[in-house]
Design a protein around this motif. Structure first.
Motif, PDB file in Angstrom:
ATOM      1  N   THR A 193      -5.451  -1.737  11.470  1.00 56.11           N
ATOM      2  CA  THR A 193      -4.292  -0.910  11.800  1.00 56.11           C
ATOM      3  C   THR A 193      -3.127  -1.336  10.904  1.00 56.11           C
ATOM      4  OG1 THR A 193      -3.339  -2.414  13.431  1.00 56.11           O
ATOM      5  CG2 THR A 193      -5.071  -0.900  14.211  1.00 56.11           C
ATOM      6  N   PRO A 194      -2.124  -0.489  10.746  1.00 55.14           N
ATOM      7  CA  PRO A 194      -0.957  -0.910   9.959  1.00 55.14           C
ATOM      8  C   PRO A 194      -0.320  -2.196  10.457  1.00 55.14           C
ATOM      9  CG  PRO A 194      -0.907   1.466  10.278  1.00 55.14           C
ATOM     10  CD  PRO A 194      -2.031   0.942  11.136  1.00 55.14           C
ATOM     11  N   LEU A 195      -0.248  -2.372  11.773  1.00 52.25           N
ATOM     12  CA  LEU A 195       0.376  -3.573  12.309  1.00 52.25           C
ATOM     13  C   LEU A 195      -0.471  -4.813  12.022  1.00 52.25           C
ATOM     14  CD1 LEU A 195       2.813  -4.621  13.821  1.00 52.25           C
ATOM     15  CD2 LEU A 195       1.595  -4.219  15.972  1.00 52.25           C
ATOM     16  N   GLU A 196      -1.780  -4.697  12.114  1.00 48.31           N
ATOM     17  CA  GLU A 196      -2.643  -5.826  11.768  1.00 48.31           C
ATOM     18  C   GLU A 196      -2.446  -6.226  10.307  1.00 48.31           C
ATOM     19  OE1 GLU A 196      -6.550  -5.299  14.666  1.00 48.31           O
ATOM     20  OE2 GLU A 196      -6.392  -4.042  12.889  1.00 48.31           O
ATOM     21  N   THR A 197      -2.347  -5.224   9.436  1.00 51.16           N
ATOM     22  CA  THR A 197      -2.129  -5.500   8.018  1.00 51.16           C
ATOM     23  C   THR A 197      -0.810  -6.224   7.798  1.00 51.16           C
ATOM     24  OG1 THR A 197      -3.448  -3.566   7.371  1.00 51.16           O
ATOM     25  CG2 THR A 197      -1.876  -4.417   5.745  1.00 51.16           C
ATOM     26  N   LEU A 198       0.241  -5.790   8.480  1.00 47.94           N
ATOM     27  CA  LEU A 198       1.552  -6.403   8.302  1.00 47.94           C
ATOM     28  C   LEU A 198       1.610  -7.815   8.869  1.00 47.94           C
ATOM     29  CD1 LEU A 198       3.819  -3.351   9.104  1.00 47.94           C
ATOM     30  CD2 LEU A 198       3.695  -4.582   6.925  1.00 47.94           C
ATOM     31  N   VAL A 199       1.125  -8.000  10.068  1.00 48.55           N
ATOM     32  CA  VAL A 199       1.208  -9.309  10.705  1.00 48.55           C
ATOM     33  C   VAL A 199       0.401 -10.350   9.935  1.00 48.55           C
ATOM     34  CG1 VAL A 199       0.533 -10.594  12.767  1.00 48.55           C
ATOM     35  CG2 VAL A 199       1.793  -8.470  13.001  1.00 48.55           C
ATOM     36  N   SER A 200      -0.737  -9.931   9.389  1.00 50.20           N
ATOM     37  CA  SER A 200      -1.588 -10.863   8.652  1.00 50.20           C
ATOM     38  C   SER A 200      -1.189 -10.976   7.181  1.00 50.20           C
ATOM     39  CB  SER A 200      -3.052 -10.423   8.756  1.00 50.20           C
ATOM     40  OG  SER A 200      -3.243  -9.148   8.159  1.00 50.20           O
ATOM     41  N   ASN A 201      -0.214 -10.169   6.759  1.00 46.35           N
ATOM     42  CA  ASN A 201       0.317 -10.192   5.391  1.00 46.35           C
ATOM     43  C   ASN A 201      -0.766  -9.918   4.360  1.00 46.35           C
ATOM     44  OD1 ASN A 201       2.295 -10.392   3.391  1.00 46.35           O
ATOM     45  ND2 ASN A 201       1.927 -12.577   3.089  1.00 46.35           N
ATOM     46  N   GLY A 202      -1.675  -8.998   4.652  1.00 52.63           N
ATOM     47  CA  GLY A 202      -2.683  -8.688   3.651  1.00 52.63           C
ATOM     48  C   GLY A 202      -3.679  -7.671   4.127  1.00 52.63           C
ATOM     49  N   GLY A 203      -4.473  -7.216   3.176  1.00 51.62           N
ATOM     50  CA  GLY A 203      -5.518  -6.256   3.462  1.00 51.62           C
ATOM     51  C   GLY A 203      -6.190  -5.859   2.166  1.00 51.62           C
ATOM     52  N   ASP A 204      -7.075  -4.883   2.242  1.00 52.66           N
ATOM     53  CA  ASP A 204      -7.714  -4.369   1.034  1.00 52.66           C
ATOM     54  C   ASP A 204      -7.275  -2.925   0.816  1.00 52.66           C
ATOM     55  OD1 ASP A 204      -9.196  -2.943   2.896  1.00 52.66           O
ATOM     56  OD2 ASP A 204     -11.095  -3.952   2.456  1.00 52.66           O
ATOM     57  N   CYS A 205      -7.923  -2.249  -0.108  1.00 49.05           N
ATOM     58  CA  CYS A 205      -7.452  -0.924  -0.508  1.00 49.05           C
ATOM     59  C   CYS A 205      -7.445   0.058   0.652  1.00 49.05           C
ATOM     60  CB  CYS A 205      -8.298  -0.386  -1.658  1.00 49.05           C
ATOM     61  SG  CYS A 205     -10.062  -0.204  -1.289  1.00 49.05           S
ATOM     62  N   GLU A 206      -8.452  -0.002   1.515  1.00 43.18           N
ATOM     63  CA  GLU A 206      -8.487   0.937   2.627  1.00 43.18           C
ATOM     64  C   GLU A 206      -7.379   0.647   3.626  1.00 43.18           C
ATOM     65  OE1 GLU A 206     -12.499   0.142   3.564  1.00 43.18           O
ATOM     66  OE2 GLU A 206     -12.052  -1.583   4.860  1.00 43.18           O
ATOM     67  N   ASP A 207      -7.099  -0.643   3.861  1.00 47.80           N
ATOM     68  CA  ASP A 207      -6.023  -1.018   4.782  1.00 47.80           C
ATOM     69  C   ASP A 207      -4.671  -0.550   4.268  1.00 47.80           C
ATOM     70  OD1 ASP A 207      -7.957  -2.353   6.305  1.00 47.80           O
ATOM     71  OD2 ASP A 207      -7.658  -4.213   5.187  1.00 47.80           O
ATOM     72  N   PHE A 208      -4.419  -0.755   2.979  1.00 50.03           N
ATOM     73  CA  PHE A 208      -3.149  -0.318   2.402  1.00 50.03           C
ATOM     74  C   PHE A 208      -3.026   1.206   2.442  1.00 50.03           C
ATOM     75  CE2 PHE A 208      -3.565  -4.296  -0.449  1.00 50.03           C
ATOM     76  CZ  PHE A 208      -2.996  -5.093   0.531  1.00 50.03           C
ATOM     77  N   SER A 209      -4.114   1.918   2.138  1.00 47.74           N
ATOM     78  CA  SER A 209      -4.072   3.386   2.147  1.00 47.74           C
ATOM     79  C   SER A 209      -3.834   3.918   3.549  1.00 47.74           C
ATOM     80  CB  SER A 209      -5.373   3.953   1.572  1.00 47.74           C
ATOM     81  OG  SER A 209      -5.541   3.587   0.220  1.00 47.74           O
ATOM     82  N   ILE A 210      -4.501   3.332   4.528  1.00 44.47           N
ATOM     83  CA  ILE A 210      -4.326   3.746   5.921  1.00 44.47           C
ATOM     84  C   ILE A 210      -2.892   3.469   6.374  1.00 44.47           C
ATOM     85  CG2 ILE A 210      -4.979   3.161   8.300  1.00 44.47           C
ATOM     86  CD1 ILE A 210      -7.860   2.718   7.169  1.00 44.47           C
ATOM     87  N   ALA A 211      -2.375   2.301   6.035  1.00 51.17           N
ATOM     88  CA  ALA A 211      -1.007   1.952   6.431  1.00 51.17           C
ATOM     89  C   ALA A 211       0.016   2.889   5.794  1.00 51.17           C
ATOM     90  CB  ALA A 211      -0.704   0.500   6.052  1.00 51.17           C
ATOM     91  N   LYS A 212      -0.172   3.210   4.523  1.00 46.82           N
ATOM     92  CA  LYS A 212       0.736   4.150   3.854  1.00 46.82           C
ATOM     93  C   LYS A 212       0.657   5.523   4.513  1.00 46.82           C
ATOM     94  CE  LYS A 212       0.155   1.769  -0.581  1.00 46.82           C
ATOM     95  NZ  LYS A 212      -0.432   1.840  -1.951  1.00 46.82           N
ATOM     96  N   TYR A 213      -0.564   5.961   4.803  1.00 45.89           N
ATOM     97  CA  TYR A 213      -0.770   7.290   5.396  1.00 45.89           C
ATOM     98  C   TYR A 213      -0.046   7.414   6.735  1.00 45.89           C
ATOM     99  CZ  TYR A 213      -3.365  11.266   7.353  1.00 45.89           C
ATOM    100  OH  TYR A 213      -3.715  12.464   7.922  1.00 45.89           O
TER     101      TYR A 213
END
Length: 239
Positions: A114-134
């Motif tokens: 989820t976008p919040l998981e990506t932010l709290v963990s300070n990282g992700g991969d291409c799908e995480d970044f794309s989902i968060a942007k979307y």
């Protein structure tokens, strides 16, 4: 670890060697679309309460807290920005996070955060970044019709990859929001990307030869990985 704000705690690998899409894969992908459609009804799901933000600080520290606060400020600024300004700010924000593959990050071969998981963990991969942007851009007022999560082959890396594309108008050359290339550029200038398929809350498109060319093949309404992501998003912000 996954974020939990009450109860909370998905599928391409950015570093997987590229393989051709099986002939049955469009059917599977189509199933994702109905689930994603339900996510489009989540307006306001990303506005956190003060209590939720304070809990993030308590459980995940000052840096995670600051990232989430800035994200909230970014979302709230949407009303006063043009679409292009929104795209640049959101793209820059999420591209500043650390790239981490799913095995190292989540201990799983493939995981859609989820976008919040990506932010709290300070990282992700291409799908995480794309989902968060979307989802962030949706929350800022850009319609789903103008955006697609787009699965491509990154030719220089010979890897599966995901980007977010934005269409200024239905027949326009889309703009590409990518974590590999930090600047937003027209798809016609990204000859390093070979499109495979794209999707949003309204449908699934199989690519032809360019990111701007595709054929809609339908939609469906059930897929467990997307249901899991959407459920976690709702759960994160229920408190």
């Amino acid at each position: 670890m996954p974020v939990r704000l009450g109860h909370s705690d998905s599928t391409v690998s950015c570093h997987a060697e590229y393989t051709a899409m099986p002939i049955w894969w469009p059917v599977v992908i189509a199933v994702m679309i109905g689930l994603l459609a339900s996510a489009l009804c989540m307006a306001g799901e990303f506005t956190l309460t003060r209590q939720a933000i304070a809990k993030i600080k308590q459980e995940h520290g000052e840096s995670a807290f600051q990232r989430v606060v800035y994200w909230q400020e970014l979302i709230s600024s949407g009303a006063g920005l043009s679409d292009m300004q929104k795209l640049r700010r959101v793209n820059d924000f999420f591209n500043a996070l650390e790239f981490v593959n799913d095995i190292d990050h989540w201990g799983k071969k493939d995981y859609w955060a989820t976008p919040l998981e990506t932010l709290v963990s300070n990282g992700g991969d291409c799908e995480d970044f794309s989902i968060a942007k979307y989802f962030t851009l949706l929350e800022m007022g850009i319609s789903a019709e103008r955006m697609r999560l787009t699965y491509v082959k990154a030719l220089r890396l010979n890897q599966a990859h995901m980007v977010l594309t934005y269409f200024p108008a239905p027949d326009d050359d889309p703009l590409v929001l990518d974590n590999l290339e930090k600047a937003i550029s027209p798809a016609s200038m990204r000859d390093d990307l070979q499109p495979v398929y794209s999707f949003n809350g309204n449908g699934l498109w199989l690519a032809k030869t360019r990111l701007a060319d595709s054929k809609q093949v339908g939609r469906a309404d059930r897929l467990a990985p997307w249901r899991d992501v959407i459920a976690r998003i709702s759960d994160e912000h229920a408190q």
